[in-house]
Design a protein around this motif. Structure first.
Motif, mmCIF file in Angstrom:
data_model
loop_
_atom_site.group_PDB
_atom_site.id
_atom_site.type_symbol
_atom_site.label_atom_id
_atom_site.label_comp_id
_atom_site.label_asym_id
_atom_site.label_seq_id
_atom_site.Cartn_x
_atom_site.Cartn_y
_atom_site.Cartn_z
ATOM 1 N N ARG A 10 59.524 68.387 36.817
ATOM 2 C CA ARG A 10 60.609 67.878 35.979
ATOM 3 C C ARG A 10 61.937 68.519 36.356
ATOM 4 N NH1 ARG A 10 63.219 63.942 33.477
ATOM 5 N NH2 ARG A 10 64.242 64.606 31.548
ATOM 6 N N LEU A 11 61.942 69.817 36.581
ATOM 7 C CA LEU A 11 63.175 70.498 36.978
ATOM 8 C C LEU A 11 63.656 70.016 38.341
ATOM 9 C CD1 LEU A 11 62.419 74.157 35.813
ATOM 10 C CD2 LEU A 11 64.041 72.547 34.790
ATOM 11 N N GLU A 12 62.729 69.793 39.280
ATOM 12 C CA GLU A 12 63.132 69.285 40.586
ATOM 13 C C GLU A 12 63.751 67.895 40.469
ATOM 14 O OE1 GLU A 12 59.582 69.397 42.855
ATOM 15 O OE2 GLU A 12 59.604 71.592 43.140
ATOM 16 N N GLU A 13 63.146 67.084 39.636
ATOM 17 C CA GLU A 13 63.697 65.740 39.411
ATOM 18 C C GLU A 13 65.097 65.811 38.807
ATOM 19 O OE1 GLU A 13 62.780 61.855 36.559
ATOM 20 O OE2 GLU A 13 61.362 63.522 36.678
ATOM 21 N N LEU A 14 65.276 66.704 37.860
ATOM 22 C CA LEU A 14 66.583 66.850 37.222
ATOM 23 C C LEU A 14 67.619 67.380 38.209
ATOM 24 C CD1 LEU A 14 65.472 68.356 33.789
ATOM 25 C CD2 LEU A 14 66.419 66.075 34.173
ATOM 26 N N GLN A 15 67.219 68.319 39.049
ATOM 27 C CA GLN A 15 68.154 68.860 40.031
ATOM 28 C C GLN A 15 68.618 67.781 40.998
ATOM 29 O OE1 GLN A 15 66.564 72.036 42.352
ATOM 30 N NE2 GLN A 15 68.544 72.626 43.219
ATOM 31 N N LEU A 16 67.680 66.960 41.479
ATOM 32 C CA LEU A 16 68.044 65.865 42.374
ATOM 33 C C LEU A 16 68.968 64.883 41.677
ATOM 34 C CD1 LEU A 16 67.717 64.382 45.048
ATOM 35 C CD2 LEU A 16 65.647 63.310 44.118
ATOM 36 N N PHE A 17 68.656 64.599 40.449
ATOM 37 C CA PHE A 17 69.493 63.666 39.696
ATOM 38 C C PHE A 17 70.909 64.215 39.521
ATOM 39 C CE2 PHE A 17 71.208 62.320 35.549
ATOM 40 C CZ PHE A 17 71.251 60.944 35.754
ATOM 41 N N ARG A 18 71.023 65.529 39.231
ATOM 42 C CA ARG A 18 72.347 66.135 39.072
ATOM 43 C C ARG A 18 73.152 66.030 40.363
ATOM 44 N NH1 ARG A 18 72.602 66.122 33.712
ATOM 45 N NH2 ARG A 18 70.978 67.385 32.726
ATOM 46 N N LEU A 19 72.501 66.301 41.487
ATOM 47 C CA LEU A 19 73.212 66.222 42.761
ATOM 48 C C LEU A 19 73.685 64.808 43.041
ATOM 49 C CD1 LEU A 19 70.976 68.531 44.971
ATOM 50 C CD2 LEU A 19 73.224 69.040 44.033
ATOM 51 N N GLN A 20 72.841 63.831 42.757
ATOM 52 C CA GLN A 20 73.250 62.451 42.960
ATOM 53 C C GLN A 20 74.417 62.076 42.066
ATOM 54 O OE1 GLN A 20 69.649 60.289 42.258
ATOM 55 N NE2 GLN A 20 68.795 60.699 44.299
ATOM 56 N N GLN A 21 74.335 62.518 40.824
ATOM 57 C CA GLN A 21 75.422 62.208 39.891
ATOM 58 C C GLN A 21 76.726 62.856 40.322
ATOM 59 O OE1 GLN A 21 73.865 59.537 38.291
ATOM 60 N NE2 GLN A 21 75.195 60.181 36.645
ATOM 61 N N GLU A 22 76.657 64.102 40.770
ATOM 62 C CA GLU A 22 77.863 64.797 41.198
ATOM 63 C C GLU A 22 78.458 64.163 42.444
ATOM 64 O OE1 GLU A 22 76.975 68.869 41.707
ATOM 65 O OE2 GLU A 22 76.575 69.259 39.581
ATOM 66 N N SER A 23 77.594 63.720 43.362
ATOM 67 C CA SER A 23 78.118 63.097 44.579
ATOM 68 C C SER A 23 78.799 61.776 44.282
ATOM 69 C CB SER A 23 76.973 62.878 45.569
ATOM 70 O OG SER A 23 76.012 61.961 45.043
ATOM 71 N N VAL A 24 78.348 61.079 43.241
ATOM 72 C CA VAL A 24 78.974 59.799 42.866
ATOM 73 C C VAL A 24 80.217 60.009 42.032
ATOM 74 C CG1 VAL A 24 78.636 57.657 41.586
ATOM 75 C CG2 VAL A 24 76.794 58.559 43.020
ATOM 76 N N ALA A 25 80.102 60.906 41.040
ATOM 77 C CA ALA A 25 81.215 61.080 40.098
ATOM 78 C C ALA A 25 82.298 61.998 40.634
ATOM 79 C CB ALA A 25 80.681 61.638 38.772
ATOM 80 N N HIS A 26 81.911 63.052 41.379
ATOM 81 C CA HIS A 26 82.883 64.030 41.868
ATOM 82 C C HIS A 26 82.661 64.286 43.351
ATOM 83 C CE1 HIS A 26 83.868 64.733 37.683
ATOM 84 N NE2 HIS A 26 82.583 64.933 37.436
ATOM 85 N N PRO A 27 82.905 63.326 44.189
ATOM 86 C CA PRO A 27 82.647 63.543 45.625
ATOM 87 C C PRO A 27 83.507 64.628 46.222
ATOM 88 C CG PRO A 27 83.880 61.514 45.268
ATOM 89 C CD PRO A 27 83.447 61.998 43.925
ATOM 90 N N GLU A 28 84.728 64.793 45.750
ATOM 91 C CA GLU A 28 85.619 65.808 46.318
ATOM 92 C C GLU A 28 85.125 67.196 46.029
ATOM 93 O OE1 GLU A 28 89.513 65.079 44.983
ATOM 94 O OE2 GLU A 28 89.779 63.240 46.113
ATOM 95 N N SER A 29 84.638 67.433 44.790
ATOM 96 C CA SER A 29 84.147 68.769 44.458
ATOM 97 C C SER A 29 82.896 69.108 45.253
ATOM 98 C CB SER A 29 83.864 68.857 42.959
ATOM 99 O OG SER A 29 82.855 67.932 42.599
ATOM 100 N N VAL A 30 82.015 68.104 45.478
ATOM 101 C CA VAL A 30 80.818 68.356 46.283
ATOM 102 C C VAL A 30 81.208 68.680 47.708
ATOM 103 C CG1 VAL A 30 78.715 67.306 47.193
ATOM 104 C CG2 VAL A 30 79.405 66.887 44.831
ATOM 105 N N ASP A 31 82.199 67.979 48.241
ATOM 106 C CA ASP A 31 82.663 68.237 49.603
ATOM 107 C C ASP A 31 83.241 69.641 49.711
ATOM 108 O OD1 ASP A 31 83.225 66.991 52.287
ATOM 109 O OD2 ASP A 31 85.248 67.595 51.723
ATOM 110 N N GLN A 32 83.961 70.070 48.689
ATOM 111 C CA GLN A 32 84.520 71.420 48.711
ATOM 112 C C GLN A 32 83.423 72.469 48.681
ATOM 113 O OE1 GLN A 32 87.192 71.530 45.415
ATOM 114 N NE2 GLN A 32 88.908 70.717 46.572
#
Length: 847
Positions: free
Chosen positions: A561-583
């Motif tokens: 469950r935690l692994e699934e949530l972590q993957l989901f968070r990364l996907q959400q961050e890459s979509v919603a905040h691509p600049e912060s992920v790039d930084q």
């Protein structure tokens, strides 16, 4: 008979006077001769039209009141029309109906009492009118209304009018009430005192001359009223002193009536008078301000507040309370004023009929203020009011309309608080109180507020309180669980709701039930980091309360469950905040580079993949070119140039270069170009180099897969002068990041072609660059993560030497076989050809 008298009362006095004057100037005979039937018919038609119009207006007002009984102005207009039409019974009903909802103004009470007094003054009529006056003086402070009330009693009460003992006692009690209510009124209070003295003087005159003892008692009573009045700061205090001295002279006492001093008066009275005069002088300015007619209501309100602060500083609660009463009479619907008034009374009086009456009037004037109802319930509880009285006030409060749902919640909770305290109280007189009343109140609150307050902390607080009382006060665990379950049906996505339920089970020692709740809720999705928090909470719970098998089971459930949530968070961050992920990625790569080269700020290392290819084709040639390149470094700009060369190859596995100007890609010679790194993704380079000038174009390096900026750019200038000005900005801060600016010099790297060219460089025969000479070609793609680079050493001649084993085809996470941790690096002439799989197998067999 009543209708005729009421019609006479309702006539306009001015109209009657005008008619009388007109008749006096007319010749009665001429008027009679000139009258005609047409005039009579005209008057009757006019009257019938007026009557029809009044009935129409009356019907509309009645319809409006039936639809909206809380319309104050409609009530007032309805009463005026009924009074004009002489509808006696309807008028009484209209006034009663309005008073059930709103308090009437002093003028309306006076009008009502006078109308009733003009109709009948029998014994029954007197009591009814006296009741009207009593209701009127309890609504607002009004000196004129008190004076009318006192005058009415003196004139129409037979026992008072005849000075009978019962009547005298009744009148004196009424006068004392009036003195208490309005005797301290600085501007108008003297009217009550004068009326009181006149009544006692009338009694004095009614006493038989032979009854000297009784007359002497009455004189002392009148003198006492004078002395009391002279000790109160009133507007006409000097004239009162003059009247008092004149009265004493009539009794035979030698006093100078014309003098304004206190000679001849007792020391106590003189001292009290001087003090009262000083108090009046201190308040004269405030009285003048609140009595002005040329200021707005808001300004007058502010003057009252200033006056109140002054009175509160003097420390006399009676005077403060009277001034509050004056203020609420002028501003009856000011909720701030009522709140301030009741807050003061709670602080000074706390209990008593006075504060209870004030709260009753406050909630009647401002029924839309939930805080007033809450504090009214608390005041009743402090005064030990009966359950019926408290319940009536609570039920009445629920009929009001408040602006916020929190006000309803506060009312319900206040009611529950009171019930809980009285149930637990040992001296409670209400034997009917039990947990069922609390449960009923909570259920009503839940039914009323659940849909509007769904998924809110307020609804959670309500149910948590409910469950706690069911458990602690009602000793019913099953009922407490039902409360939590009902909440979870409404707020199943609230982490706090599940946590509260679990906490109750843990506190009561039911760990198995708590574990089952964890199993129900750990897969749900909550706001923020709640999904991760509940997983970690379950693990902590099992560590503290569970067995090893319980803990292992929780880990088995929670980990995926935690692994699934972590993957989901990364996907959400890459979509919603691509600049912060790039930084973040840029920061991680930069940190990795710094760790790989701790002892040098300038290096010419290549990525492992690139180094392997260069070494396989001609390691010595590349090494010599690297040495030659470093020896030709002349200044700081060239050093920064070399640094940019190092940074770019290490990033060659991801970026590709694109021109900032949309259109077809083309090659660049980089003849007059600056290479900039460590750029904030929100930076405006055109604005940054604006003072340098001469910017021809700006090329931003983008990620091949995401298309996002990588924080690197080439800036082409029109000439060397503008380029030099731009290079002077090296190490300047831009949006919190220190830029690295170096000149791009592709001529020094023309030897590199094909795979030997630095990553990100154009792979063409005629277009090469130092770090990237063309924006039209993609960078070299490396799917494997980079390995640790070769160690870099610098000799005394600043020659950079690359030493180490070729680790091609060796697993990334292990050291090459046969190479010790501290073994020195091999020389350049050593055989660095990669070993085959068979050679590796033989090495293992030998070991």
């Amino acid at each position: 008979m009543e209708t005729e008298e009421y019609q006479t009362l309702a006539k306009n006095p001015e109209e009657e006077d005008d008619t009388a004057m007109a008749d006096a100037h007319e010749n009665p005979k001429t008027t009679e001769d000139n009258s005609s039937d047409s005039d009579d018919s005209s008057d009757s038609e006019s009257d019938s039209e007026d009557e029809a119009q009044q009935k129409y207006v009356l019907q509309n007002l009645e319809l409006e009141l039936s639809n909206n009984p809380s319309n104050y102005d409609t009530h007032v207009q309805y009463i005026k029309v009924l009074r004009k039409m002489s509808e006696i019974e309807k008028l009484r009903q209209a006034r009663e109906a309005m008073n059930e909802i709103f308090p009437l103004t002093p003028a309306m009470w006076q009008e009502w009492a006078r109308d009733e007094a003009s109709l009948s003054i029998g014994s029954y009529g007197f009591l009814a009118i006296e009741k009207i006056y009593e209701r009127g003086v309890s609504d607002y402070l009004s000196v004129p209304l008190w004076c009318d009330y006192l005058k009415f009693v003196q004139e129409h009460n037979p026992s008072v009018r005849k000075c009978l003992p019962d009547g005298i006692l009744k009148a004196r009690n009424l006068f004392e009430r009036a003195i208490t209510a309005a005797g301290l009124h600085v501007a108008e209070g003297s009217k009550i005192w004068e009326s009181y003295r006149e009544f006692e003087q009338a009694i004095f005159l009614s006493i038989d001359e032979a009854n000297i003892e009784e007359k002497e008692k009455q004189i002392q009573r009148i003198r006492s009223i004078f002395h009391r009045q002279l000790s109160v700061p009133l507007a006409d205090l000097r004239s009162t002193l003059h009247v008092y001295k004149s009265w004493e002279v009539e009794l035979g006492n030698a006093l100078d009536v014309e003098s304004s001093d206190v000679d001849g008066i007792s020391a106590n009275v003189a001292s009290a008078y001087q003090k009262a005069l000083e108090m009046y002088n201190a308040r004269a300015h405030y009285e003048e301000q609140v009595s002005r007619q040329d200021i707005s209501d808001s300004e007058k309100f502010q003057q009252f507040m200033i006056y109140l602060k002054f009175e509160q500083s003097s420390g006399d609660p009676a005077r403060v309370q009277l001034l509050y009463e004056r203020a609420v009479t002028d501003f009856p619907v000011s909720s701030d004023l009522w709140l301030d008034y009741t807050r003061y009374l709670d602080k000074t009086l706390k209990v008593g009929n006075v504060i209870r009456d004030v709260y009753a009037r406050a909630t009647k004037n401002c029924p839309w203020v939930g805080e007033l109802w809450v504090r009214s319930l608390l005041s009743l509880e402090r005064g030990r009011a009966s359950e019926k009285e408290i319940s009536d006030v609570f039920e009445k409060s629920l009929l009001c309309t408040f602006s916020y749902l929190e006000e309803y919640l506060d009312l319900f909770l206040t009611r529950v608080d009171g019930l809980r305290r009285r149930i637990l109280s040992t001296d409670s007189k209400d034997g009917v109180l039990d947990i069922s009343l609390i449960r009923e109140t909570f259920q009503r609150a839940s039914d009323y507020l659940s849909q509007q307050m769904k998924n809110t902390d307020s609804l959670l607080r309500l149910h948590a309180y409910w469950a706690r009382l069911e458990l602690n006060l009602g000793k019913d665990l099953a009922a407490a669980r039902r409360v939590w379950e009902s909440l979870l049906k409404l707020c199943g996505t609230m982490l706090e709701a599940w946590q509260g339920y679990i906490a109750m089970e843990i506190e009561t020692g039911h760990t198995s039930e708590a574990r089952s709740i964890y199993k129900r809720c750990y897969t749900k999705r909550y706001t923020g980091t709640g999904s991760e928090d509940i997983c970690h909470a379950w693990l902590r719970f099992e560590r503290e309360y569970g067995t090893l098998e319980d803990f292992d089971h929780a880990v088995q459930k929670v980990t995926p469950r935690l692994e699934e949530l972590q993957l989901f968070r990364l996907q959400q961050e890459s979509v919603a905040h691509p600049e912060s992920v790039d930084q973040k990625e840029h920061s991680l790569k930069k940190t990795g580079r710094e760790k790989r080269k701790p002892g040098s700020n300038i290096s010419n290392e290549q990525s492992p993949a690139k180094r392997q290819k260069s070494t396989a084709q001609g390691p010595k040639k590349v090494h010599e070119k690297e040495k030659e390149e470093v020896q030709n470094l002349a200044d700081v700009n060239e050093a920064e140039e070399t640094k940019s060369k190092v940074e770019k190859p290490e990033r060659a596995n991801e970026p590709q270069i694109k021109d900032s100007v949309p259109g077809k890609s083309k090659g660049y010679t980089d003849e007059c170009t600056a290479f900039i790194s460590n750029i904030n993704l929100k930076a405006n380079l055109l604005q940054f180099f604006g003072d340098a000038g001469g910017v021809a174009s700006i090329r931003i390096l983008h990620d091949k897969f995401t298309g996002k900026s990588r924080g690197l750019a080439y800036v082409d200038f029109t000439d060397d002068r503008h380029l030099a000005a731009a290079l002077a900005k090296n190490k300047k801060l831009l949006l919190g990041k220190r830029l690295s600016i170096a000149r791009s010099n592709p001529k020094k790297k023309k030897e590199f072609t094909g795979h030997n060219a630095p990553p990100g460089h154009a792979q063409s025969n005629n277009q090469t660059g130092e770090v990237g000479g063309s924006a039209s070609e993609e960078s070299i793609e490396t799917s494997r993560p980079p390995r640790a680079p070769h160690s870099v050493t610098r000799n005394r001649n600043d020659d950079i030497q690359l030493k180490g084993k070729n680790t091609f085809a060796v697993p990334r996470n292990v050291r090459p076989l046969g190479v010790a941790a501290n073994k020195p690096k091999s020389d350049e002439g050593e055989d660095i050809n990669p070993k085959s799989n068979d050679e590796f197998r033989k090495m293992f067999i030998k070991k």
